[in-house]
Enzyme design. Sequence first.
Site, PDB file in Angstrom:
ATOM      1  N   THR A   1       9.009  15.257  -6.056  1.00 53.05           N
ATOM      2  CA  THR A   1      10.336  14.770  -5.673  1.00 53.05           C
ATOM      3  C   THR A   1      10.371  13.257  -5.798  1.00 53.05           C
ATOM      4  OG1 THR A   1      10.582  16.608  -4.138  1.00 53.05           O
ATOM      5  CG2 THR A   1      12.044  14.729  -3.808  1.00 53.05           C
TER       6      THR A   1
ATOM      7  N   GLY B   1       1.649   1.114 -10.720  1.00 51.45           N
ATOM      8  CA  GLY B   1       1.041   0.706 -11.984  1.00 51.45           C
ATOM      9  C   GLY B   1      -0.225   1.485 -12.299  1.00 51.45           C
TER      10      GLY B   1
ATOM     11  N   CYS C   1      -9.189  -6.986  -5.935  1.00 54.31           N
ATOM     12  CA  CYS C   1      -9.936  -5.737  -5.894  1.00 54.31           C
ATOM     13  C   CYS C   1     -11.442  -5.982  -5.869  1.00 54.31           C
ATOM     14  CB  CYS C   1      -9.602  -4.882  -7.113  1.00 54.31           C
ATOM     15  SG  CYS C   1      -7.847  -4.747  -7.385  1.00 54.31           S
TER      16      CYS C   1
ATOM     17  N   HIS D   1       6.192  -3.727  -7.532  1.00 61.25           N
ATOM     18  CA  HIS D   1       5.807  -4.703  -6.498  1.00 61.25           C
ATOM     19  C   HIS D   1       5.269  -6.016  -7.052  1.00 61.25           C
ATOM     20  CE1 HIS D   1       1.253  -4.450  -6.068  1.00 61.25           C
ATOM     21  NE2 HIS D   1       1.477  -3.430  -6.882  1.00 61.25           N
TER      22      HIS D   1
HETATM   23  C1  LIG Z   1      -1.429  -4.718  -9.976  1.00 60.60           C
HETATM   24  C2  LIG Z   1      -1.850  -4.277 -11.329  1.00 60.60           C
HETATM   25  C3  LIG Z   1      -2.040  -2.914 -11.631  1.00 60.60           C
HETATM   26  C4  LIG Z   1      -1.948  -1.846 -10.576  1.00 60.60           C
HETATM   27  O1  LIG Z   1      -0.646  -1.610 -10.159  1.00 60.60           O
HETATM   28  P1  LIG Z   1      -0.401  -0.892  -8.738  1.00 60.60           P
HETATM   29  O2  LIG Z   1       1.081  -0.725  -8.678  1.00 60.60           O
HETATM   30  O3  LIG Z   1      -0.915  -1.849  -7.710  1.00 60.60           O
HETATM   31  O4  LIG Z   1      -1.122   0.397  -8.765  1.00 60.60           O
HETATM   32  C5  LIG Z   1      -2.380  -2.560 -12.912  1.00 60.60           C
HETATM   33  N1  LIG Z   1      -2.514  -3.477 -13.877  1.00 60.60           N
HETATM   34  C6  LIG Z   1      -2.337  -4.796 -13.641  1.00 60.60           C
HETATM   35  C7  LIG Z   1      -2.492  -5.768 -14.752  1.00 60.60           C
HETATM   36  C8  LIG Z   1      -2.009  -5.234 -12.365  1.00 60.60           C
HETATM   37  O5  LIG Z   1      -1.859  -6.531 -12.128  1.00 60.60           O
END
Ligand SMILES: *Cc1c(COP(=O)(O)O)cnc(C)c1O
Length: 391
Positions: free
Chosen positions: A239, A73, A328, A203
């Site tokens: 890749t 994300g 975080c 995830h």
């Molecule tokens: C978890 C999250 C992300 C980051 O995604 P990752 O796959 O952990 O890098 C970004 N935005 C929101 C709203 C999230 O909850």
Amino acid sequence: MTPRKVYLDNSATTQVDRKVLEAMLPYFSEEYGNPNSLHAWGREARKGVDNARSQVAQLIGAEPKEVIFTGGGSEADNLAIKGAAWALKDKGKHIITSSIEHHALLDTVKWLGKNGYDYTVLPVDETGMADPKELEAAIRPDTILTSIMYANNEIGTIEPVAELGEVCRRHGVLFHTDGVQATGHIKIDVKELPIDMMTMAAHKMYGPKGVGALYVRKGIKLIPVIHGGGQEFGVRSGTENTPGLIGFGMAAELAANRLASGEIDNEIRLRDRLIGGLTERIPEITLTGHRTKRLPYHASICVKYVEGEGMLLLMDAAGIGVSSGSACTSGSLEPSYVLLALGLDHPTAHGSVRMTLSKDTNDEDIDYVLEKFPPIVEKLRYLSPFYKKNQ
Ligand SMILES: *Cc1c(COP(=O)(O)O)cnc(C)c1O
């Protein structure tokens, strides 16, 4: 009897579904070809990646070619913001976002702000909602891009993306939304919505970590953040993470089935049992975020006179996994910027706890939490000098 374990931190990450894992496994060892190779090994892997792209596209009503796979994300947020900002730099350099975005978004915008771009951070109301009228007032002739999340990870509020996107469309401004918390959990159809780009992460929907995607509406040009072999339609080289993408695809298909089955209604029922039960049993707690326009699996509260970390640790000792604010920001003493953006005072914001359910959470889990949590709050309040002063 083994003590009960209840994981209620599904906004931080989810358990990989068994069917997802099973789909992934062959792509580590048997179907190990590089999808870019022309021989049989490569062709098999390519078939898998293409299928995964269709599965993800189908979940959100997109065309497969509109799905760019990324390494999660955060990367998709970076690609959307930097990619669009760089591509449109001759048109303008102003970006609009909101005060409660994920760090992956907010810090990317701020970084651009230090590198020749300008930005406006829109406030939200006490429920965490951004206002389409305020968005419209913030748009300038040099505005190129707006990014406001679909649903917030800390408070669960679902933003009025249709209205926000409509405003952008009317003014010829690109609209990106971080859909990581919403995708696969509520129905989203990008054909019906004025969304130009949307971030997703496997995830957060029972898929593997380190795998995500950016939906990019046909016709929108992005400058790549990662250059190289030209994979992902030239937008994201490297890749392909074949097993990861296969897992994301399967997670998307399973999510689409769940959304069609009405399973979500049960998740909402459990969420409301939890929120109702906590409010009944614990005096002086506040639900954060919007009461009804919130994610089906999301409960977030602020408990007066106690620290979120203390509650987290005692809950952990009771076998219950929750978070205090955002994963975080834990470890810092500052209360969450999201909670402060709602207008909460520091002492209240310090007492934040987030409980996020999964598709597998059941009534016994909720019973267990409603049994364990109130005495924990009572114990911590008894120890709190703030509490005694106020009694
Ligand atoms: C978890 C999250 C992300 C980051 O995604 P990752 O796959 O952990 O890098 C970004 N935005 C929101 C709203 C999230 O909850």
